[in-house]
Design a protein around this motif. Structure first.
Motif, PDB file in Angstrom:
ATOM      1  N   THR A 259       0.852  -1.194   0.000  1.00 48.36           N
ATOM      2  CA  THR A 259       0.000   0.000   0.000  1.00 48.36           C
ATOM      3  C   THR A 259       0.886   1.240   0.000  1.00 48.36           C
ATOM      4  O   THR A 259       2.007   1.209   0.528  1.00 48.36           O
ATOM      5  N   ASP A 261      -0.573   4.021   1.198  1.00 48.56           N
ATOM      6  CA  ASP A 261      -1.284   4.845   2.179  1.00 48.56           C
ATOM      7  C   ASP A 261      -0.288   5.460   3.164  1.00 48.56           C
ATOM      8  O   ASP A 261       0.450   4.749   3.864  1.00 48.56           O
ATOM      9  N   THR A 263      -0.369   7.123   6.060  1.00 49.96           N
ATOM     10  CA  THR A 263      -0.434   6.805   7.494  1.00 49.96           C
ATOM     11  C   THR A 263       0.085   5.393   7.756  1.00 49.96           C
ATOM     12  O   THR A 263       0.840   5.164   8.708  1.00 49.96           O
ATOM     13  N   SER A 264      -0.311   4.439   6.909  1.00 53.49           N
ATOM     14  CA  SER A 264       0.137   3.047   7.087  1.00 53.49           C
ATOM     15  C   SER A 264       1.650   2.943   6.954  1.00 53.49           C
ATOM     16  O   SER A 264       2.314   2.268   7.743  1.00 53.49           O
ATOM     17  N   THR A 324      -8.482  -2.765   7.223  1.00 56.35           N
ATOM     18  CA  THR A 324      -8.005  -1.989   6.068  1.00 56.35           C
ATOM     19  C   THR A 324      -6.738  -1.211   6.390  1.00 56.35           C
ATOM     20  O   THR A 324      -6.042  -0.760   5.484  1.00 56.35           O
ATOM     21  N   ALA A 325      -6.437  -1.002   7.669  1.00 57.89           N
ATOM     22  CA  ALA A 325      -5.297  -0.147   8.005  1.00 57.89           C
ATOM     23  C   ALA A 325      -4.443  -0.730   9.129  1.00 57.89           C
ATOM     24  O   ALA A 325      -3.402  -1.331   8.882  1.00 57.89           O
ATOM     25  N   ASP A 326      -4.884  -0.583  10.386  1.00 57.93           N
ATOM     26  CA  ASP A 326      -4.036  -0.959  11.522  1.00 57.93           C
ATOM     27  C   ASP A 326      -3.640  -2.436  11.522  1.00 57.93           C
ATOM     28  O   ASP A 326      -2.502  -2.776  11.808  1.00 57.93           O
ATOM     29  N   ARG A 329      -1.185  -3.203   8.668  1.00 54.72           N
ATOM     30  CA  ARG A 329       0.146  -2.712   9.039  1.00 54.72           C
ATOM     31  C   ARG A 329       0.794  -3.632  10.072  1.00 54.72           C
ATOM     32  O   ARG A 329       1.946  -4.034   9.944  1.00 54.72           O
TER      33      ARG A 329
END
Length: 351
Positions: A259, A261, A263-264, A324-326, A329
């Motif tokens: 990704t 992204d 923040t990720s 989808t994020a945390d 990661r």
């Protein structure tokens, strides 16, 4: 079926793919915490080839057909193949990553990462958490917790139940045939699970290893983590990295994360360095604090909730979107170095 193994339970006979009693084979990534209980109860008439926690999945398929995912307590992405039939499934929260894709001929592929299927598949997408897929049924949602409807949140606060459920969630995640550690940021979430883990391990005569990371010894997280570690009497390890080192690994990190992204990528940078340092010390499993801010409304913006109802709805939505994020990661930046992150706050019974 192909599989890259990180051995944590049954280091010697748990190689995959694993065959069931009949003709079915399976591959699995993750950890099934109630595997022993399943072996002793609903699968007691089955003959097992290994002591691996993964093996129960193929036996559950042989026993119950498609209807078994809600019997699993753990983090998983799996595929069971039985001649022309197959089932693929992902854990309720999406702690373990999973993707599926279709090629030009409409054939379907499943993988833990996008990389291995990118060349074959014309389209691919994230496999939805809490679902299974079969050629006969398509996607089926098996995880339907009561809490998904915000109107059911009417019970009075029960701190004893929260404490007991979180303790149990942490206890089952200490199941391992290899050394275990905790990621300690010095914040409330990781301090709570570390405190429980330290207490449980002490009862077994073991010492807990805690790990934290910062740009230097003065960084606020590192200072807070030292304080907590001293209080809990853990064996504490503090890792430092430079901004230059962070920039140097960006390309590699994005290759692992799959990704762009921002923040990720930003949040994964320290985790990537920390994971390498942890596995270099021989630790293969860590407990991590993901999910607590979403469950309890810990982010600052939650104070702006116009009503308790809006607050509750927002926590539910944030928990449902964690994959989808945390979680993505947390899994990919640790597994890049063969480290498994386990997340007590996202335990089914605790939620």
């Amino acid at each position: 079926l192909s599989h890259e193994r990180l051995s944590i339970i049954d280091l010697h006979s748990g190689r995959q793919p694993i065959q069931g009693c009949k003709g079915a084979w399976m591959v699995h990534n993750g950890e099934i915490y109630n595997h022993q209980q399943l072996r002793d109860t609903v699968l007691k008439d089955h003959t097992f080839r290994s002591k691996s926690d993964s093996e129960v999945i193929v036996h559950l398929y042989e026993e119950f057909g498609y209807d078994f995912c809600d019997k699993l307590d753990g983090d998983f992405a799996f595929v069971v193949v039985n001649r022309d039939d197959f089932i693929a499934g992902r854990d309720p929260m999406g702690v373990k990553p999973m993707y599926y894709g279709l090629d030009d001929r409409g054939r379907i592929y499943f993988a833990s990462e996008m990389k291995p299927i990118a060349d074959q598949c014309r389209t691919f997408s994230t496999f939805p958490p809490g679902h299974f897929y079969t050629p006969k049924t398509g996607f089926v949602k098996y995880y339907k917790p009561k809490y998904e409807d915000h109107k059911t949140a009417v019970e009075p606060l029960n701190l004893k139940a929260i404490r007991e459920a979180l303790t149990e969630a942490t206890r089952k995640r200490l199941m391992s045939d290899v050394p275990i550690g905790v990621l300690l940021s010095g914040g409330l979430d990781s301090s709570l699970t570390s405190s429980i883990a330290a207490r449980l391990l002490a009862q077994a005569g073991k010492k807990l290893h805690s790990f934290s990371i910062g740009l230097n010894a003065e960084s606020p997280d590192a200072a807070a983590a030292r304080k907590v570690a001293a209080f809990l009497k853990t064996t504490h390890h503090e890792i430092h990295f430079t901004v230059g080192q962070g920039i140097e690994i960006l390309e590699k990190l994005i290759w692992h994360l799959e990704t762009y992204d921002v923040t990720s990528v930003r949040a994964s940078t320290p985790m990537y360095f920390l994971s390498k340092a942890i596995t270099d010390m021989g630790v293969k499993v860590v407990l991590s604090g993901e999910g607590a801010d979403e469950i309890f409304g810990g982010y600052l913006y939650f104070r702006n909730a116009p009503s308790t109802e809006a607050f509750q709805k927002e926590t539910i939505e944030r928990v449902q979107k964690l994959f989808t994020a945390d979680l993505l990661r947390a899994d990919k930046s640790t597994m890049a170095h063969g480290l498994e992150a386990r997340v007590p706050f996202l335990d089914k019974a605790f939620l």
